[in-house]
Design an enzyme around this catalytic site. Structure first.
Site, mmCIF file in Angstrom:
data_model
loop_
_atom_site.group_PDB
_atom_site.id
_atom_site.type_symbol
_atom_site.label_atom_id
_atom_site.label_comp_id
_atom_site.label_asym_id
_atom_site.label_seq_id
_atom_site.Cartn_x
_atom_site.Cartn_y
_atom_site.Cartn_z
ATOM 1 C CG HIS A 308 7.461 -3.521 -6.011
ATOM 2 N ND1 HIS A 308 6.719 -3.723 -6.978
ATOM 3 C CD2 HIS A 308 8.689 -2.901 -6.498
ATOM 4 C CE1 HIS A 308 7.497 -3.585 -8.118
ATOM 5 N NE2 HIS A 308 8.544 -3.025 -7.724
ATOM 6 C CG ASP A 366 14.773 1.417 -4.608
ATOM 7 O OD1 ASP A 366 13.670 1.311 -4.971
ATOM 8 O OD2 ASP A 366 15.752 1.677 -5.128
HETATM 9 C C1 SDX Z 1 11.038 1.054 -7.217
HETATM 10 O O1 SDX Z 1 7.567 -0.476 -10.401
HETATM 11 C C2 SDX Z 1 8.493 -0.933 -10.359
HETATM 12 O O2 SDX Z 1 8.853 -2.218 -10.905
HETATM 13 C C3 SDX Z 1 9.668 -0.062 -9.650
HETATM 14 C C4 SDX Z 1 11.089 -0.886 -9.247
HETATM 15 C C5 SDX Z 1 11.669 -0.942 -10.512
HETATM 16 O O3 SDX Z 1 12.704 -1.783 -10.502
HETATM 17 O O4 SDX Z 1 11.798 -0.254 -11.648
HETATM 18 O O5 SDX Z 1 10.700 -2.150 -8.449
HETATM 19 C C6 SDX Z 1 11.795 0.193 -8.371
HETATM 20 O O6 SDX Z 1 10.408 1.998 -7.705
HETATM 21 C C7 SDX Z 1 10.771 0.249 -6.051
HETATM 22 C C8 SDX Z 1 9.690 0.922 -5.170
HETATM 23 C C9 SDX Z 1 10.645 1.918 -4.604
HETATM 24 N N1 SDX Z 1 9.782 2.952 -3.530
HETATM 25 C C10 SDX Z 1 9.848 2.855 -2.261
HETATM 26 O O7 SDX Z 1 10.490 2.238 -1.726
HETATM 27 C C11 SDX Z 1 9.060 4.197 -1.842
HETATM 28 C C12 SDX Z 1 7.943 3.407 -0.664
HETATM 29 N N2 SDX Z 1 7.105 2.755 -1.396
HETATM 30 C C13 SDX Z 1 5.785 3.287 -1.582
HETATM 31 O O8 SDX Z 1 5.643 4.611 -1.843
HETATM 32 C C14 SDX Z 1 4.925 2.469 -2.394
HETATM 33 O O9 SDX Z 1 4.986 1.252 -1.755
HETATM 34 C C15 SDX Z 1 5.104 2.327 -3.972
HETATM 35 C C16 SDX Z 1 5.038 3.374 -4.552
HETATM 36 C C17 SDX Z 1 6.351 1.461 -4.212
HETATM 37 C C18 SDX Z 1 3.936 1.392 -4.542
HETATM 38 O O10 SDX Z 1 2.763 2.144 -4.118
HETATM 39 P P1 SDX Z 1 1.147 1.485 -4.588
HETATM 40 O O11 SDX Z 1 1.498 0.406 -5.509
HETATM 41 O O12 SDX Z 1 0.673 2.759 -5.249
HETATM 42 O O13 SDX Z 1 0.548 1.183 -3.160
HETATM 43 P P2 SDX Z 1 -0.076 2.438 -2.525
HETATM 44 O O14 SDX Z 1 0.553 3.731 -2.318
HETATM 45 O O15 SDX Z 1 -1.637 2.355 -2.849
HETATM 46 O O16 SDX Z 1 -0.052 1.741 -0.971
HETATM 47 C C19 SDX Z 1 -0.960 0.812 -0.458
HETATM 48 C C20 SDX Z 1 -1.347 0.753 1.018
HETATM 49 C C21 SDX Z 1 -1.423 2.431 1.559
HETATM 50 O O17 SDX Z 1 -2.151 2.010 2.433
HETATM 51 P P3 SDX Z 1 -4.158 2.268 2.711
HETATM 52 O O18 SDX Z 1 -4.250 3.513 1.667
HETATM 53 O O19 SDX Z 1 -4.256 0.838 1.896
HETATM 54 O O20 SDX Z 1 -4.217 2.259 4.158
HETATM 55 O O21 SDX Z 1 -0.120 0.636 1.540
HETATM 56 C C22 SDX Z 1 0.618 2.034 2.070
HETATM 57 C C23 SDX Z 1 -0.138 2.890 1.705
HETATM 58 O O22 SDX Z 1 -0.234 4.143 2.483
HETATM 59 N N3 SDX Z 1 1.790 1.755 1.947
HETATM 60 C C24 SDX Z 1 2.989 2.231 2.795
HETATM 61 C C25 SDX Z 1 4.234 2.287 2.204
HETATM 62 N N4 SDX Z 1 4.039 1.826 0.855
HETATM 63 C C26 SDX Z 1 2.591 1.538 0.692
HETATM 64 N N5 SDX Z 1 3.074 2.602 4.287
HETATM 65 C C27 SDX Z 1 4.071 2.795 4.796
HETATM 66 N N6 SDX Z 1 5.242 3.006 3.934
HETATM 67 C C28 SDX Z 1 5.412 2.369 2.655
HETATM 68 N N7 SDX Z 1 6.528 2.415 2.203
#
Ligand code: SDX
Length: 426
Positions: A308, A366
């Site tokens: 998140h 989620d």
């Molecule tokens: C919702 O914003 C809100 O409030 C949204 C929400 C709401 O109520 O409106 O809460 C609802 O959208 C919840 C999120 C649902 N999405 C998912 O579950 C999809 C999976 N999650 C990711 O795509 C991700 O965690 C996000 C999109 C939720 C957040 O992405 P960020 O903040 O841009 O973080 P990032 O992509 O920069 O990740 C940071 C690191 C990265 O690794 P490094 O580059 O540092 O090595 O964490 C890793 C990412 O690769 N990472 C994950 C991961 N999420 C982040 N690795 C594996 N699996 C994951 N799910």
């Protein structure tokens, strides 16, 4: 908002720039950069808005480190336990919980707007019969703009409220119709004898041949799911609604834009994607294979329902949904649900893995919502549509808060240009 101090930007040119530091009532202070470009010719650079507050708001507060979520100051845990979704809608829109009289009047008002104009009902038939419900929601909610011209002056607070109430009331009807259209069953019209959540279940599962009798456990669980999804500060879809609304676009078009943004798998589409992921994993023996993929830099695979932007601790909604999962599965005699057991094991393994620990990746809203909804008998393709139905009150509350601020401006970010420099056509 109060000025707490001053930030000094010293570019080494002997003319440091002073920028006010402003405090709200809770959470981080902000550096007010509204005059930065005028004073320095500089822009700030923040793709994805990792360090940017786009606006002030009195509606929802999140502390991502402490796992705190407040709607108008009330902790989500208390609202999910002591209130129903209509009370939470009233709270988000008006700033205070309703007394009994206000709640009854609000219930009656919402129920007076649950039906769609018959011409709009025919709009559904333009979609392919297997259209995803979110595609239908984007189209039909946007099409509401073609109606209600008598109450579309967004500068009029009563028109704003009327549109907000219409959207809250009609989204369940539209979502249920989108589902019925997808499965080829006749539309079921709203029944005003039922509560908001019972009515949605009725429109989803009744047929002309057989009325669905809402199970109170299922209705209460759905109501809690709606409360947990109602608002969430300046997430991507809420920011979309605000940006669309900042041009003066009508509220129906703005909410349609919010639905489109929510559909993405990185946002509200994650609940559907998460359940599909759990079904693809299938067995605890395959969890390590998927954890490995999620950690592989060369693979853009992510564990759906994990991570998140704001929560770097447990998402309080995920904890409440895990509790609801237990309650619903036990109540329905599904306590041995293999998917729930798989999810618990996946959560356990991920939370013990250095990759997830170091990146503070916890289950988000989620992760469990799909399992609960599946246990309630809700089809996977409807998970995000239900998220949109719940978030509509947050979207309209945030939209109205922006429009009612006389100082609001059209949102128009700038950029860092990295393209070709000026040249002449040869
Ligand atoms: C919702 O914003 C809100 O409030 C949204 C929400 C709401 O109520 O409106 O809460 C609802 O959208 C919840 C999120 C649902 N999405 C998912 O579950 C999809 C999976 N999650 C990711 O795509 C991700 O965690 C996000 C999109 C939720 C957040 O992405 P960020 O903040 O841009 O973080 P990032 O992509 O920069 O990740 C940071 C690191 C990265 O690794 P490094 O580059 O540092 O090595 O964490 C890793 C990412 O690769 N990472 C994950 C991961 N999420 C982040 N690795 C594996 N699996 C994951 N799910």
């Amino acid at each position: 908002m109060t000025q707490k101090g001053t930030a000094i930007l010293d570019m080494g040119d002997g003319a440091p720039i002073e920028l006010p530091v402003i405090s709200g009532t809770m959470g981080p202070d902000v550096i007010d950069i509204r005059k930065l470009h005028a004073k320095s010719g500089l822009f700030t650079y923040d793709p994805g808005f990792l360090s940017t507050a786009s606006n002030s708001s009195e509606i929802t507060f999140i502390d991502g480190d402490k796992g705190i979520l407040l709607y108008r100051g009330y902790p989500i845990e208390q609202l999910a336990t002591h209130c129903d979704f209509m009370q939470v809608c009233y709270l988000l829109m008006n700033g205070e919980l309703p007394d009994n009289k206000q709640k009854n009047e609000f219930d009656i008002t919402i129920k007076s707007h649950t039906m769609l104009h018959e011409q709009l009902v025919r709009f559904f038939t333009g979609f392919r019969r297997d259209a995803h419900p979110m595609a239908v929601m984007v189209g039909v909610v946007g099409a509401l703009s073609a109606f209600y011209h008598e109450a579309m002056d967004i500068s009029d607070a009563s028109h704003r409220e009327q549109s907000a109430l219409r959207l809250i009331a009609k989204l369940p009807t539209i979502a249920a119709m989108a589902y019925k259209y997808n499965i080829g069953q006749p539309f079921i019209y709203p029944c005003n004898d039922l509560s908001f959540s019972e009515n949605f279940l009725h429109m989803m599962f009744s047929t002309p041949a057989e009325l669905y009798k809402p199970n109170p456990v299922i209705a209460r669980a759905l109501d809690r799911i709606l409360i947990l999804h109602a608002d969430h500060e300046q997430n991507a879809s809420t920011s979309t609604v605000r940006l669309a609304g900042s041009s003066g676009a009508n509220p129906f078009a703005c909410i349609s834009a919010g639905i489109a943004c929510l559909w993405g798998p990185a946002h509200g589409g994650a609940n559907e994607a998460c359940l599909n992921m759990l079904e693809e994993i299938g067995d605890v023996s395959r969890i390590d294979e998927y954890i490995k993929r999620a950690k592989n830099k060369d693979d853009n695979y992510r564990l759906m329902g994990f991570g998140h932007r704001v929560y770097k601790n447990f998402d309080p909604r995920a904890m409440l949904l895990r509790e609801t999962c237990h309650e619903v599965l036990n109540e329905l005699g599904l306590q041995n649900d293999p998917l729930f057991k798989l999810a618990l094991q996946l959560e356990k393994i991920a939370l013990e893995d250095e990759y997830f620990i170091s990146r503070k990746l916890y289950p988000n809203v989620d992760f469990y919502s799909g399992i609960v909804q599946r246990a309630l008998g809700i089809p996977t393709i409807m998970f995000t549509a239900i998220f949109a139905m719940a978030r509509t009150v947050g979207w309209v509350a945030q939209w109205s808060e922006m429009i009612s601020d006389p100082t609001y401006k059209i949102g128009r970010p700038r950029q860092l240009y990295t393209g070709t420099t000026m040249r002449d056509v040869p």
